[in-house]
Structure formats: structure tokens, C-alpha cells
Design a protein around this motif. Structure first.
Motif, PDB file in Angstrom:
ATOM      1  N   ASP A   1      19.671  17.781  -1.911  1.00 57.89           N
ATOM      2  CA  ASP A   1      19.907  17.786  -3.352  1.00 57.89           C
ATOM      3  C   ASP A   1      18.730  18.369  -4.129  1.00 57.89           C
ATOM      4  N   LEU A   2      17.739  18.908  -3.434  1.00 61.73           N
ATOM      5  CA  LEU A   2      16.529  19.427  -4.074  1.00 61.73           C
ATOM      6  C   LEU A   2      16.487  20.946  -4.010  1.00 61.73           C
ATOM      7  N   SER A   3      15.796  21.553  -4.970  1.00 68.04           N
ATOM      8  CA  SER A   3      15.538  22.992  -4.923  1.00 68.04           C
ATOM      9  C   SER A   3      14.411  23.278  -3.939  1.00 68.04           C
ATOM     10  N   GLY A   4      14.184  24.550  -3.669  1.00 68.51           N
ATOM     11  CA  GLY A   4      13.115  24.912  -2.736  1.00 68.51           C
ATOM     12  C   GLY A   4      11.749  24.456  -3.207  1.00 68.51           C
ATOM     13  N   GLY A   5      11.480  24.613  -4.513  1.00 68.64           N
ATOM     14  CA  GLY A   5      10.194  24.172  -5.041  1.00 68.64           C
ATOM     15  C   GLY A   5      10.031  22.672  -4.980  1.00 68.64           C
ATOM     16  N   GLN A   6      11.096  21.936  -5.224  1.00 69.70           N
ATOM     17  CA  GLN A   6      11.032  20.477  -5.148  1.00 69.70           C
ATOM     18  C   GLN A   6      10.803  20.019  -3.717  1.00 69.70           C
ATOM     19  N   ARG A   7      11.475  20.669  -2.775  1.00 73.34           N
ATOM     20  CA  ARG A   7      11.252  20.319  -1.358  1.00 73.34           C
ATOM     21  C   ARG A   7       9.804  20.576  -0.958  1.00 73.34           C
ATOM     22  N   GLN A   8       9.228  21.682  -1.467  1.00 73.93           N
ATOM     23  CA  GLN A   8       7.851  21.986  -1.102  1.00 73.93           C
ATOM     24  C   GLN A   8       6.902  20.926  -1.663  1.00 73.93           C
ATOM     25  N   ARG A   9       7.164  20.464  -2.877  1.00 76.75           N
ATOM     26  CA  ARG A   9       6.323  19.418  -3.455  1.00 76.75           C
ATOM     27  C   ARG A   9       6.460  18.105  -2.677  1.00 76.75           C
ATOM     28  N   VAL A  10       7.657  17.813  -2.201  1.00 74.49           N
ATOM     29  CA  VAL A  10       7.849  16.608  -1.389  1.00 74.49           C
ATOM     30  C   VAL A  10       7.078  16.739  -0.073  1.00 74.49           C
ATOM     31  N   ALA A  11       7.133  17.924   0.541  1.00 77.03           N
ATOM     32  CA  ALA A  11       6.383  18.142   1.787  1.00 77.03           C
ATOM     33  C   ALA A  11       4.892  17.962   1.554  1.00 77.03           C
ATOM     34  N   MET A  12       4.392  18.471   0.423  1.00 78.83           N
ATOM     35  CA  MET A  12       2.982  18.271   0.081  1.00 78.83           C
ATOM     36  C   MET A  12       2.693  16.789  -0.156  1.00 78.83           C
ATOM     37  N   GLY A  13       3.630  16.105  -0.830  1.00 80.00           N
ATOM     38  CA  GLY A  13       3.434  14.684  -1.102  1.00 80.00           C
ATOM     39  C   GLY A  13       3.376  13.857   0.166  1.00 80.00           C
TER      40      GLY A  13
ATOM     41  N   GLN B   1       8.733  11.893  -9.643  1.00 79.54           N
ATOM     42  CA  GLN B   1       9.277  10.538  -9.803  1.00 79.54           C
ATOM     43  C   GLN B   1      10.804  10.529  -9.901  1.00 79.54           C
ATOM     44  N   PRO B   2      11.427  11.485 -10.647  1.00 80.50           N
ATOM     45  CA  PRO B   2      12.896  11.440 -10.753  1.00 80.50           C
ATOM     46  C   PRO B   2      13.619  11.797  -9.459  1.00 80.50           C
ATOM     47  N   LEU B   3      12.877  12.280  -8.466  1.00 88.54           N
ATOM     48  CA  LEU B   3      13.507  12.758  -7.233  1.00 88.54           C
ATOM     49  C   LEU B   3      13.468  11.729  -6.109  1.00 88.54           C
ATOM     50  N   LEU B   4      12.830  10.604  -6.308  1.00 89.70           N
ATOM     51  CA  LEU B   4      12.522   9.701  -5.198  1.00 89.70           C
ATOM     52  C   LEU B   4      13.758   9.174  -4.475  1.00 89.70           C
ATOM     53  N   ASP B   5      14.871   9.071  -5.164  1.00 89.24           N
ATOM     54  CA  ASP B   5      16.068   8.521  -4.524  1.00 89.24           C
ATOM     55  C   ASP B   5      17.055   9.605  -4.077  1.00 89.24           C
ATOM     56  N   ARG B   6      16.661  10.863  -4.188  1.00 95.19           N
ATOM     57  CA  ARG B   6      17.529  11.953  -3.754  1.00 95.19           C
ATOM     58  C   ARG B   6      17.272  12.306  -2.287  1.00 95.19           C
ATOM     59  N   LYS B   7      18.260  12.956  -1.672  1.00 94.98           N
ATOM     60  CA  LYS B   7      18.098  13.481  -0.320  1.00 94.98           C
ATOM     61  C   LYS B   7      17.604  14.937  -0.411  1.00 94.98           C
TER      62      LYS B   7
ATOM     63  N   VAL C   1       0.837  -1.205   0.000  1.00 96.94           N
ATOM     64  CA  VAL C   1       0.000   0.000   0.000  1.00 96.94           C
ATOM     65  C   VAL C   1       0.870   1.251   0.000  1.00 96.94           C
ATOM     66  N   ILE C   2       1.955   1.207   0.788  1.00 92.47           N
ATOM     67  CA  ILE C   2       2.882   2.340   0.818  1.00 92.47           C
ATOM     68  C   ILE C   2       3.470   2.586  -0.567  1.00 92.47           C
ATOM     69  N   ASP C   3       3.930   1.528  -1.205  1.00 91.02           N
ATOM     70  CA  ASP C   3       4.531   1.665  -2.535  1.00 91.02           C
ATOM     71  C   ASP C   3       3.530   2.219  -3.543  1.00 91.02           C
ATOM     72  N   GLU C   4       2.284   1.752  -3.469  1.00 89.80           N
ATOM     73  CA  GLU C   4       1.260   2.208  -4.406  1.00 89.80           C
ATOM     74  C   GLU C   4       0.953   3.695  -4.199  1.00 89.80           C
ATOM     75  N   ARG C   5       0.831   4.097  -2.941  1.00 83.56           N
ATOM     76  CA  ARG C   5       0.516   5.505  -2.664  1.00 83.56           C
ATOM     77  C   ARG C   5       1.669   6.425  -3.054  1.00 83.56           C
ATOM     78  N   ILE C   6       2.899   5.994  -2.804  1.00 86.65           N
ATOM     79  CA  ILE C   6       4.058   6.799  -3.188  1.00 86.65           C
ATOM     80  C   ILE C   6       4.102   6.952  -4.708  1.00 86.65           C
ATOM     81  N   ALA C   7       3.845   5.884  -5.431  1.00 87.56           N
ATOM     82  CA  ALA C   7       3.871   5.947  -6.891  1.00 87.56           C
ATOM     83  C   ALA C   7       2.796   6.898  -7.415  1.00 87.56           C
ATOM     84  N   ASP C   8       1.588   6.797  -6.862  1.00 84.53           N
ATOM     85  CA  ASP C   8       0.494   7.666  -7.306  1.00 84.53           C
ATOM     86  C   ASP C   8       0.802   9.131  -7.002  1.00 84.53           C
ATOM     87  N   THR C   9       1.294   9.388  -5.784  1.00 89.15           N
ATOM     88  CA  THR C   9       1.576  10.764  -5.374  1.00 89.15           C
ATOM     89  C   THR C   9       2.740  11.346  -6.155  1.00 89.15           C
TER      90      THR C   9
END
Length: 333
Positions: free
Chosen positions: A133-145, A124-130, A109-117
Motif C-alpha cells: 500500500d506504499l509508494s516507492g519513496g515511502q517503502r524506501q523510508r521504511v527500509a531506512m527506518g 507516522q501515518p503509514l505504520l499500520d499499512r502493508k 524500548v521497541i515502541d519508543e524507538r519506532i515512535a522516534d524513527t
């Protein structure tokens, strides 16, 4: 998803009241904005909804059920803060999974929800980054995710875009609105930026000194402000507001403030009953025209002190009989 209702919420810190009898209903699936200047109590109210601050009086209901006795973890809400609060030692994928793993959600279920989000937020290209290594906008999208994967009843946002630069803030704002419309989720969003409020919200709740001054759709809030505070707070540049006296001379009506006098158009009967009373006249900067020879309902001679060139528009800071006036004019008539 679920609706939200606040009944008579008050909050005091060390005897000082910061929220005064706040009552509000947020419909299921609505995008509601808490808007106001710094110190008006909007973030405190959001924290009361989340259960991070206990209210002094009143009741919070989510989905028709009181949550006052529930901890933040048990209220089935997700909160996105101004600061992203990502775990720096975890990858994006692990940040998204953390809350679900703590709730012992099955791994498939975790894997499915992460893929959908990740697909929904285009991360998707950011999933293995720390996070580093992200920009401010990318970090904000991760926080929303991280909030979205939980599929909570209610999303709470505390000025989530304030750390982004102007262009990225605009782009993220558009994406957030699209996302809310696509998902149909209930969101309460705190901001002091009235442009964000006007573009994002289904309803804008304007707050001042711990009180709700108006709670209406954006267009109505702009065209029919409930009081001078709302009129002056909503709009860029702000509405021109002049305090003075309502005069009647024979069949004509006028406004007088010291040496500043000008006629007024036809007035509603309920206002006509207050001839001679102190009044506040408000005029939006975009409703004033620079027309030296045209016949208009009200004409004033103004001196332009400062001009701001915004490209498509100009903001003119003027003086009329010693009183300041702001005019917004298009450079492409």
C-alpha cells in the motif's frame, strides 16, 4: 557510532581478482561515498564490510576492533539495499520492530524507538499499512527506518535510491543528507550516480577495476582529479580530454594532436620539464565560452553539431578540427 578502517582488502572469485589491496579510513560520523562504474567492485567492498562476503586478504575494523571473525549480525551494522526487502505480510510497524524483536529488545524500548524513527522520517501515518500500500519513496523510508531503529554503529547503503523516479530521488537525497547531519551517524553509501556522490558525500571514494583511484572531499575531487579516469568520471557533462604532445616554441607553449593545435597558458615548472612529451589536456565544459569577438587566453574555431536545451543551460556538442568537444553555456548570462 564508530569509525571504519579497511586494511589491504583483496577479494577473488574463482581466481579472478575483483578487489586489489583496498585501504581506507572512514571517520566517525562521516558520510562516505563509494563511487564508480558498474563492475568496479564497490558493492563487493560494501558486502565485505557487512560480512556478507569474506575477503581473500586484509582486515576490517569497526570502532578500532577487527570484525573479520564476526557474523553480519554481530558486527552491529545496518544495511539498506537497492531492493527494499520489506516483509510483505507485515505492517510498517511490524517491519520496523522485527529486527529488535529478534534481539529480544523489551517491548517498551521497541515502541519508543519506532515512535522516534517514524517521527524523524515522517512515516507516522503509514505504520499500520502493508508495503503493497506504499509508494516507492515511502517503502524506501521504511527500509531506512528499519535500519535506524537498531541504532547500529555503522550504516551501509547499496544504491538505495536507484529504483525511484528522478524527482523523488532528488527529494529523498536531500532528506537523507539532512538526516545524516542531524544524527551524526557514520554512513558508507554505494552509487554509480556522480550527482548523488557530489551532493551527499563528505568524502568520495572513486573506484575503478577494484582499485581506489581517489578519496577526497567532493570539491577537491572535482577541481583536482587524481588522474584522467577521475577527471572524466566526475562532472556532468564529462570533462573534455585530449591526448597529444606538449610543444614549446620559443617562449610559448602549445598542445598538438594531429591537426588540432592551440596555445597553452603559463605552465608550472614541473610540467615545463616535459616539453615534447605525450600529455593529456582536460577542460571542463563549463570553462569554455562562446565569445566570437572577445579576447581570451585560448581561442578555437568550433562547429556546433548538436545542442541540448536544459532550460537554464545548453549543452553544445561541437567539433574542433575533427576532435569532439562539449561545451556547457548558461542561457541567462
Amino acid at each position: 557510532m564508530a569509525d571504519l578502517e579497511l586494511r589491504g582488502i583483496s577479494k577473488r572469485f574463482n581466481g579472478h581478482a575483483v578487489l586489489h589491496d583496498i585501504s581506507l579510513k572512514v571517520a566517525d560520523g562521516a558520510f562516505t561515498i563509494l563511487l564508480g562504474p558498474s563492475g568496479c567492485g564497490k558493492s563487493t567492498l560494501l558486502r565485505v564490510i557487512a560480512g556478507l562476503e569474506p575477503q581473500t586478504a586484509g582486515e576490517v575494523l569497526i570502532g578500532g576492533h577487527s570484525v573479520d571473525r564476526l557474523s553480519p549480525a554481530d558486527r552491529d551494522i545496518a544495511m539498506v539495499f537497492q531492493h527494499y526487502a520489506l516483509y510483505p505480510h507485515l505492517s510498517v510497524r511490524e517491519n520496523l520492530a522485527f529486527g529488535l524483536a529478534m534481539r529480544r529488545t523489551p517491548a517498551p524500548v521497541i515502541d519508543e524507538r519506532i515512535a522516534d524513527t517514524a517521527q524523524l522520517l515522517d512515516i507516522q501515518p503509514l505504520l499500520d499499512r502493508k508495503p503493497k500500500d506504499l509508494s516507492g519513496g515511502q517503502r524506501q523510508r521504511v527500509a531506512m527506518g528499519r535500519a535506524m531503529v537498531r541504532k547500529p554503529k555503522l550504516f551501509l547503503f547499496d544504491e538505495p535510491l536507484s529504483n525511484l523516479d528522478a524527482q523523488l530521488r532528488t527529494n529523498t537525497r536531500i532528506e537523507l543528507k539532512k538526516l545524516q547531519q542531524r544524527l551524526g551517524v557514520t554512513m558508507v553509501y554505494v552509487t554509480h550516480d556522480q550527482v548523488e556522490a557530489m551532493t551527499l558525500g563528505d568524502v568520495i571514494v572513486v573506484m575503478e577495476r577494484g582499485r581506489i583511484r581517489q578519496a577526497d572531499p567532493p570539491h577537491q575531487t572535482y577541481l583536482q582529479p587524481a588522474n584522467p579516469f577521475v577527471a572524466g568520471f566526475i562532472g556532468t557533462p564529462p570533462m573534455n580530454l585530449w591526448s597529444g604532445t606538449l610543444d614549446r616554441r620559443e617562449e610559448a607553449w602549445g598542445f598538438r594532436r594531429g591537426s588540432l593545435e592551440f596555445p597553452l597558458p603559463a605552465l608550472p615548472s614541473d610540467i615545463q620539464a616535459h616539453a615534447g612529451a605525450d600529455v593529456i589536456v582536460g577542460v571542463r565544459p563549463e570553462d569554455i565560452r562562446i565569445e566570437p569577438t572577445a579576447e581570451t587566453s585560448v581561442r578555437l574555431n568550433a562547429t556546433i553539431d548538436v545542442s541540448e536545451d536544459l532550460g537554464a543551460d545548453q549543452i553544445l556538442h561541437c567539433s574542433v578540427m575533427g576532435e569532439p568537444m562539449i561545451v556547457r553555456v548558461s542561457q541567462h548570462p
